[in-house]
Design a protein around this motif. Structure first.
Motif: not given
Length: 91
Positions: A30-42
């Motif tokens: 089925g349709p895939q949910a978009p991936r969450a963006p990687a968290p910003p670096p500290p």
């Protein structure tokens, strides 16, 4: 880019797909949910913003004021501008 652990999982899945002769159509997920963006670096550590001219104690300007700063301002007669480190001194 996959981590080594993810690469190992992909290899294992491919082996299972080959073994069981599963086709791409049979894997309809089925349709895939978009991936969450990687968290910003500290954030990079910030340098000190205030320094006592005699004791050389410093404070980065975040959180609760340290005791040395409170005493320098109230008992020793320093002003905030006198304790602030100039941007030129940080370079």
């Amino acid at each position: 880019m996959l981590t080594p652990e993810q690469e190992a999982v992909v290899r294992a899945i491919r082996k299972l797909v080959d073994f069981w002769q599963i086709t791409a159509d049979e894997l309809d997920m089925g349709p895939q949910a978009p991936r969450a963006p990687a968290p910003p670096p500290p954030a990079a550590p910030k340098g000190p913003k205030y320094r006592h001219p005699l004791t050389q104690q410093t404070w980065d300007g975040e959180g609760v004021q340290p005791q040395w700063l409170k005493e320098a301002l109230t008992r020793e007669g320093y002003t905030v501008d006198e304790l602030r480190i100039s941007p030129d001194a940080l370079a």
